[in-house]
Scaffold this active site. Structure first.
Site: not given
Ligand SMILES: Cc1cc2nc3c(=O)[nH]c(=O)nc-3n(C[C@H](O)[C@H](O)[C@H](O)COP(=O)(O)OP(=O)(O)OC[C@H]3O[C@@H](n4cnc5c(N)ncnc54)[C@H](O)[C@@H]3O)c2cc1C
Length: 371
Positions: A95, A226, A144-145, A326, A350
């Site tokens: 998906r 988004l 992470w793209i 289980g 997302e």
């Molecule tokens: C398998 C996979 C595929 C992906 N594919 C894409 C893609 O195609 N294109 C793309 O652009 N991205 C993609 N991503 C990236 C994804 O969108 C990001 O990982 C996500 O937005 C979270 O960002 P971060 O990992 O930097 O976490 P952070 O922003 O560092 O967040 C860490 C924690 O802090 C929390 N947090 C952050 N800000 C706040 C706030 N203001 N208040 C309270 N809590 C907060 C978050 O909820 C999280 O629990 C993908 C990720 C994965 C795992």
């Protein structure tokens, strides 16, 4: 493998049009016949089932809610959502492949592109995409793209003004074979294993002037994309939840302990009742969201509520199914553990669950709690 019969406790089918049901049934059948037999091996091997892409293209699954004049299927948003639901019933990675292609690449070209860009790129992206030249120079990196190393074209959002000027953000159509463009697969994922996730690096990548999406401008442009993607995810999560619920029911009826199927014990019935309740609520949420979207009335906050809720309940249902099974629940032969691991990514990408909480919090109170 037995064919999936669907989960429909409230006759949600009765609220769908004949065309919507036909689209859903076609994709459901395709998932049963082509994806289910191979998904476990691809998940274990850690690779996307690329051989299925031409079939998905043939079925019109990419950008399916974009207009027919560009060769897309021109479906309404409920039919599009049902496609996402059925694909994610198979696997979140599959998906995700369709979501990213449709909502994050084809949609921005359609929404912000010139007529010429739309005519050039969209028909190709229903099957494959490629090519371009110089004009703008792009530099930057993004981890992470999804589909990053598979794609032949990327939509890159870049600031064209000062570093803090979000209003200068514009979208560019960038062929991934451009000089200076590289994609490195991210290894060691324990989630979304049947999906390619990459780090993209752009070093002095030159694209022609007409690579710029002329109607894009400001942060709101990528945010609109988004919202598109999150809408599809809200439906997709219901598919994963339905798959797990179906597996749980089947197992509960056949696994015998203390002289009767475990489904005959109250503890397991409570689990199943909870799952069915949440699946049904999520189905109704998605359907109304889709109808609002078709009427042009949907808000990003409504999409946030559905993404947040549906991914959360799907994760809970996958976990409960895993437990009900289980020891068998940890095997790739069953679906629950794969869905559970996948949904941890869906929970994060997302807009994380937390971020959607803040979006709703701001909508409710009018107060910004992001910073
Ligand atoms: C398998 C996979 C595929 C992906 N594919 C894409 C893609 O195609 N294109 C793309 O652009 N991205 C993609 N991503 C990236 C994804 O969108 C990001 O990982 C996500 O937005 C979270 O960002 P971060 O990992 O930097 O976490 P952070 O922003 O560092 O967040 C860490 C924690 O802090 C929390 N947090 C952050 N800000 C706040 C706030 N203001 N208040 C309270 N809590 C907060 C978050 O909820 C999280 O629990 C993908 C990720 C994965 C795992």
């Amino acid at each position: 493998m037995t064919k999936f019969q669907g989960v429909d406790f409230y006759d949600v089918d009765g609220l769908l049009s004949e065309e919507e049901r036909a689209v859903r049934d076609t994709v459901r059948q395709w998932v049963d016949d082509n994806l289910m037999p191979v998904i476990a091996e691809h998940y274990l091997a850690g690779g996307f089932p690329k051989h299925l892409v031409p079939q998905m293209a043939e079925l019109g699954l990419f950008g399916a809610n974009l207009p027919e004049e560009y060769g897309c299927a021109g479906l309404n948003n409920v039919a599009y959502g049902l496609i996402m639901q059925e694909l994610e019933r198979g696997d979140s990675g599959v998906r995700s492949f369709a979501s990213v292609q449709g909502a994050l690449v084809m949609y921005p070209i359609h929404a912000f592109g010139s007529d010429e860009q739309k005519r050039h790129w969209l028909p190709q992206m229903i099957t494959v995409a490629r090519e371009s030249e110089s004009g703008w120079i792009l530099n930057g990196a993004k981890m992470w793209i999804t589909n990053g190393s598979t794609a032949q074209v990327a939509i890159v959002w870049a600031k064209t003004g000062k570093p803090d000027d979000v209003e200068s953000i514009r979208g560019f159509i960038v062929p991934t074979d451009a000089n200076g463009f590289s994609a490195q697969d991210q290894k060691g994922k324990l989630s979304l294993r049947a999906s390619d996730t990459s780090e993209l690096v752009l070093q002095d990548v030159c694209v022609a002037k007409d690579a710029l999406l002329p109607k894009s401008g400001g942060l709101k442009s990528p945010l609109l994309c988004l919202t598109q993607a999150r809408y599809g995810i809200a439906w997709g999560a219901v598919g994963a939840a339905m798959a797990c619920y179906d597996e749980a029911v089947g197992y509960a009826k056949t696994r015998v302990m203390f002289g009767k199927p475990i489904g005959g014990f109250q503890l397991q019935q409570a689990r199943l009742a909870e799952m069915l309740t949440e699946v049904t609520k999520a189905q109704l949420l998605c359907l109304q969201l889709g109808r609002l979207k078709d009427q042009g009335k949907v808000t990003p906050q409504q999409v946030s509520l559905a993404k947040r809720n549906n991914v959360n309940i799907a994760t809970d249902i996958a976990r409960e199914t895993r437990r009900l099974l289980g020891a068998n629940g940890i095997l790739a032969e069953y679906q629950a553990m794969r869905h559970l691991a996948n949904l941890e990514s869906v929970y994060t990408y997302e807009g994380t669950h937390d971020i959607h909480t803040l979006i709703l919090g701001q909508e409710i109170t009018g107060l910004n709690a992001f910073n």
